[in-house]
Enzyme design. Structure first.
Site, PDB file in Angstrom:
ATOM      1  CG  HIS A  65      -1.689  -1.214   1.458  1.00  0.00           C
ATOM      2  ND1 HIS A  65      -2.930  -1.478   0.951  1.00  0.00           N
ATOM      3  CD2 HIS A  65      -1.321  -2.330   2.159  1.00  0.00           C
ATOM      4  CE1 HIS A  65      -3.332  -2.693   1.334  1.00  0.00           C
ATOM      5  NE2 HIS A  65      -2.350  -3.233   2.065  1.00  0.00           N
ATOM      6  CB  SER A  73      14.733  22.781 -13.759  1.00  0.00           C
ATOM      7  OG  SER A  73      14.034  24.002 -13.748  1.00  0.00           O
ATOM      8  CE  LYS A  83      12.889  19.542  -9.933  1.00  0.00           C
ATOM      9  NZ  LYS A  83      11.703  20.220 -10.458  1.00  0.00           N
ATOM     10  CD  GLU A 136       9.265  12.849 -15.057  1.00  0.00           C
ATOM     11  OE1 GLU A 136       8.616  13.417 -14.186  1.00  0.00           O
ATOM     12  OE2 GLU A 136      10.072  13.458 -15.793  1.00  0.00           O
TER      13      GLU A 136
END
Ligand code: ARG
Length: 472
Positions: free
Chosen positions: A165, A286, A292, A299
């Site tokens: 979970h 970024s 970043k 992704e």
């Protein structure tokens, strides 16, 4: 069509039946050459086998057979070197090649299509292509499995939190977690192999749908193309696309597995977790936030699985209302399979790179492995083992300890022994040892369990099997 120009104008197979050419928009909706030109190798291979068989059976002359063979090989060279002019007006790969053959060798080119139709031709080409691609994908999967097994061996004893979970459940090892993907990928490989095996029958010679009146030898063409046998029903041979569906289903499922791994890499590498660091080579910066490091490749693996699932859906919906035998709807099958194949091949390669270059923050993972009383099950197991308490009761006692720890805003190990004894007098100092992360993972040494010794065995046996290509 004029004698001077062997390359037929659009609609060459309208023959004597049609007075005019197709509308421009008809040509556009009908043409598949931009997509199916990828089948050129298989188309030529199929035609070479067909023509050799026609000669063998005395259906065309040996001289014509020679001319056809020479012409097709010349065309292969032209396409290979980028010197072939593909034409939309010639609709698809089959007609583009046949028309060029006419330009090169003249009259014998028109004999190649004896006892065959584009319906059995395309089914043959596409089966050959899918069979080849199934093998290529299997080898890409093997590369990823090797990268995962290698990291698993390195991290056979690196603790991390295991989740259910997405709540901290029990400590596991990072190697164990990675090997779960090696197992999934093995089944993916098995499905691709299985699909390739089932599709490995030859439709060639089914002709349009009913077979042919020429004395062809379908066994010979099947053998030449390394199919196990000719398909037994000519209608099935030209109508069936379940091979493409199976292949795409196998690809989509593999894509889903990669997507799950990608999702994990994404949150493992996010700063609140900080379990892993993806290499610069597979991340981006970024444009506004200099600190970043974004997991774009992961992704995109996650997103591309959507295209693969879409392709599967596309094929199933395309087929579901189709009466037998061939219908032009089927021409759209290539786009779907190519999309899934290209996406999966790219994701497999990117994922392999990400895994190979992944660095692991063992400290952060170990710390998280012990958080949230992740070793509470150990305590319950200990009470069963040492105090002979039934598991349900041991679970209850441990639950009360967890509640107490929560009340006191501390962890299980930090509880005072005196307080523990208030809950059950059989609890002693010894439980503290049991509660350590290292002890917890070491104890789970059942077959398939997370104990470092088990993980090491598994990783080593995977690496050996993947290197020799033998089944584990
Ligand atoms: N380009 C066609 C396809 O991929 C080839 C078969 C055409 N057959 C026909 N009867 N129009 O489906």
């Amino acid at each position: 069509m004029t004698k001077e120009n062997n390359k037929p104008p659009s609609g060459q197979f309208r023959g004597g039946r049609f007075a005019g050419g197709p509308a421009a928009i008809m040509e556009q909706i009908n043409a598949s050459i931009d997509i199916d030109k990828r089948l050129w190798r298989e188309d030529i291979e199929g035609s070479l086998a067909h023509s050799a068989m026609l000669v063998e059976q005395g259906i065309i002359s040996a001289l014509d057979g020679k001319a056809i063979e020479g012409g097709l090989k010349q065309i292969a060279k032209e396409i290979e070197s980028g010197n072939f002019q593909f034409s939309t007006s010639l609709e698809d790969i089959h007609m583009n090649i046949e028309a060029r053959l006419g330009e090169l060798i003249g009259e014998p080119a028109g004999r190649l299509h004896t006892a065959r139709s584009r319906n059995d031709q395309v089914a043959t080409d596409f089966r050959l292509w899918c069979r080849k691609q199934s093998r290529a994908l299997q080898s890409e999967i093997r590369n990823l499995q090797r990268a995962l097994a290698q990291q698993a061996l390195t991290h056979a004893d690196s603790p991390m939190p295991g989740f259910t979970h997405l709540q901290t459940a029990q400590p596991i090892t990072f190697g164990h977690h990675l090997l779960a993907y090696v197992e999934m990928l093995e089944r993916d490989k098995g499905r691709l192999k299985d699909a390739a095996k089932r599709m490995n029958e030859s439709p060639l010679g089914a002709a349009a749908l009913a077979g042919t009146s020429f004395p062809i030898d379908r066994n010979m063409t099947a053998r030449k193309l390394k199919f196990t046998r000719p398909m037994a029903n000519s209608i099935d041979a030209v109508s069936a696309r379940d091979f493409a569906v199976e292949m795409t289903a196998a690809m989509a499922l593999c894509g889903v597995h990669l997507s799950r791994l990608a999702e994990e890499l994404i949150f493992w590498s996010s700063s609140p977790f900080g379990f892993v660091r993806l290499s610069e080579a597979f991340t981006t910066g970024s444009s506004i936030m200099p600190q970043k490091r974004n997991p774009d490749a992961a992704e995109l693996c996650r997103a591309k699985s959507g295209q693969m699932i879409g392709s599967l859906n596309n094929l199933l919906v395309m087929l579901k209302g189709l009466p037998l035998a061939y219908a032009k709807d089927m021409q759209e099958d290539k786009q779907a399979v190519f999309t899934a194949n290209d996406g999966l091949a790219l994701c497999l390669a990117a994922m392999t790179g990400m895994i190979e270059t992944l660095s692991v923050n063992k400290r952060a993972m170990k710390q998280a492995a012990g958080a949230d009383n992740a070793t509470a099950t150990e305590l319950a197991d200990y009470l069963v083992r040492v105090e002979n308490i039934p598991f349900r009761e041991a679970h209850h006692i441990t639950g009360r300890l967890v509640a107490l720890a929560e009340q006191q805003n501390c962890t299980l190990v930090e509880l005072k022994i005196a307080d523990m004894k208030q809950i059950d007098k059989r609890l002693s100092k010894q439980v503290r040892q049991v509660l350590s992360v290292d002890a917890a993972i070491k104890a789970r040494n059942s077959y398939g369990g997370t104990a470092p010794e088990r993980v090491k065995e598994q990783a080593q046996s995977w690496l050996a099997a993947l290197t020799t290509g033998t089944k584990k």
